[in-house]
Scaffold this motif. Structure first.
Motif, short mmCIF file in Angstrom:
data_model
loop_
_atom_site.label_atom_id
_atom_site.label_comp_id
_atom_site.label_asym_id
_atom_site.label_seq_id
_atom_site.Cartn_x
_atom_site.Cartn_y
_atom_site.Cartn_z
N ASP A 255 11.67 -16.57 55.21
CA ASP A 255 10.38 -15.93 54.94
C ASP A 255 10.55 -14.42 54.72
O ASP A 255 9.92 -13.84 53.83
CB ASP A 255 9.39 -16.19 56.07
N ASP A 256 11.42 -13.79 55.51
CA ASP A 256 11.69 -12.35 55.33
C ASP A 256 12.33 -12.09 53.96
O ASP A 256 12.01 -11.10 53.29
CB ASP A 256 12.60 -11.81 56.43
N GLU B 251 9.57 -12.31 51.37
CA GLU B 251 8.71 -11.11 51.41
C GLU B 251 9.42 -9.91 50.78
O GLU B 251 8.80 -9.13 50.05
CB GLU B 251 8.31 -10.79 52.85
N ARG C 273 5.83 -8.27 49.18
CA ARG C 273 4.51 -8.52 49.74
C ARG C 273 4.61 -9.61 50.81
O ARG C 273 5.59 -10.33 50.88
CB ARG C 273 3.48 -8.90 48.67
N LYS C 274 3.59 -9.71 51.63
CA LYS C 274 3.56 -10.64 52.73
C LYS C 274 3.30 -12.07 52.24
O LYS C 274 2.64 -12.27 51.22
CB LYS C 274 2.48 -10.25 53.75
N ILE C 275 3.78 -13.03 53.00
CA ILE C 275 3.60 -14.43 52.65
C ILE C 275 2.12 -14.78 52.57
O ILE C 275 1.69 -15.49 51.65
CB ILE C 275 4.35 -15.33 53.65
#
Length: 171
Positions: A33-34, A37, A42-44
């Motif tokens: 996930d990192d 991003e 941008r954020k998930i």
């Protein structure tokens, strides 16, 4: 040293256990996930809101290819749906961090940053839907796992020690 791939439902503690494993081994840790991003800048939550889940899963597929071809001797924490990647077994030893749904929700809600943790996980906004998702995914996680660690009511440190012992036997 083969890669270790942590799978499990969102909020089960993959990141916490990964940090402990790094402290007790020669592994480095990365989080899918990192990586996404960083790649998207941008954020998930934002990716889900603007592009949808299908787009996010395509990003996961790209990360999975890269992991298989380029990453060695690494502990890889994955998002809750990353287990669906077709090449998962080629990436490393699959370790399921397992816990009942209610225990996962309790763990998140008792965390000092509970509001942030819930906000970060768009699929947990509706607990009834999240429970149905958990129920659908858990048998699939169990089928894929080379190693299963029950994390319920255990510290991240205890889980990491158990993980390293079981992975060593499996390798």
């Amino acid at each position: 040293m083969k890669n270790i791939v942590l799978i499990g439902f969102m909020g089960v503690g993959k990141g916490s256990v990964a940090r402990e494993v790094v402290g007790h081994s020669n592994y480095i840790a990365i989080d899918t996930d990192d990586l996404i991003e960083s790649m998207e800048n941008r954020k998930i939550k934002n990716i889900f809101e603007h592009e949808g889940e299908a787009y996010f899963r395509k990003l996961e597929k790209n990360i999975a290819k890269w992991l298989e071809n380029s990453v060695k001797n690494t502990l890889i924490s994955t998002g809750g749906g990353f287990y669906k990647q077709k090449n998962l077994k080629k990436i490393g030893i699959i370790v399921l961090l397992d816990s009942p749904f209610d225990a996962i929700i309790k763990r998140i809600k008792e965390h000092p940053n509970a509001a942030r943790k819930l906000k970060k996980r768009p699929l947990l906004s509706d607990l009834k839907k999240a429970k149905a998702l958990y129920d659908a995914r858990r048998p699939e996680y169990l089928k894929l796992a080379d190693v299963v660690i029950d994390v319920t009511d255990k510290s991240a440190e205890d889980c990491s020690k158990e993980l390293l012992k079981k992975v060593k036997k499996h390798a």
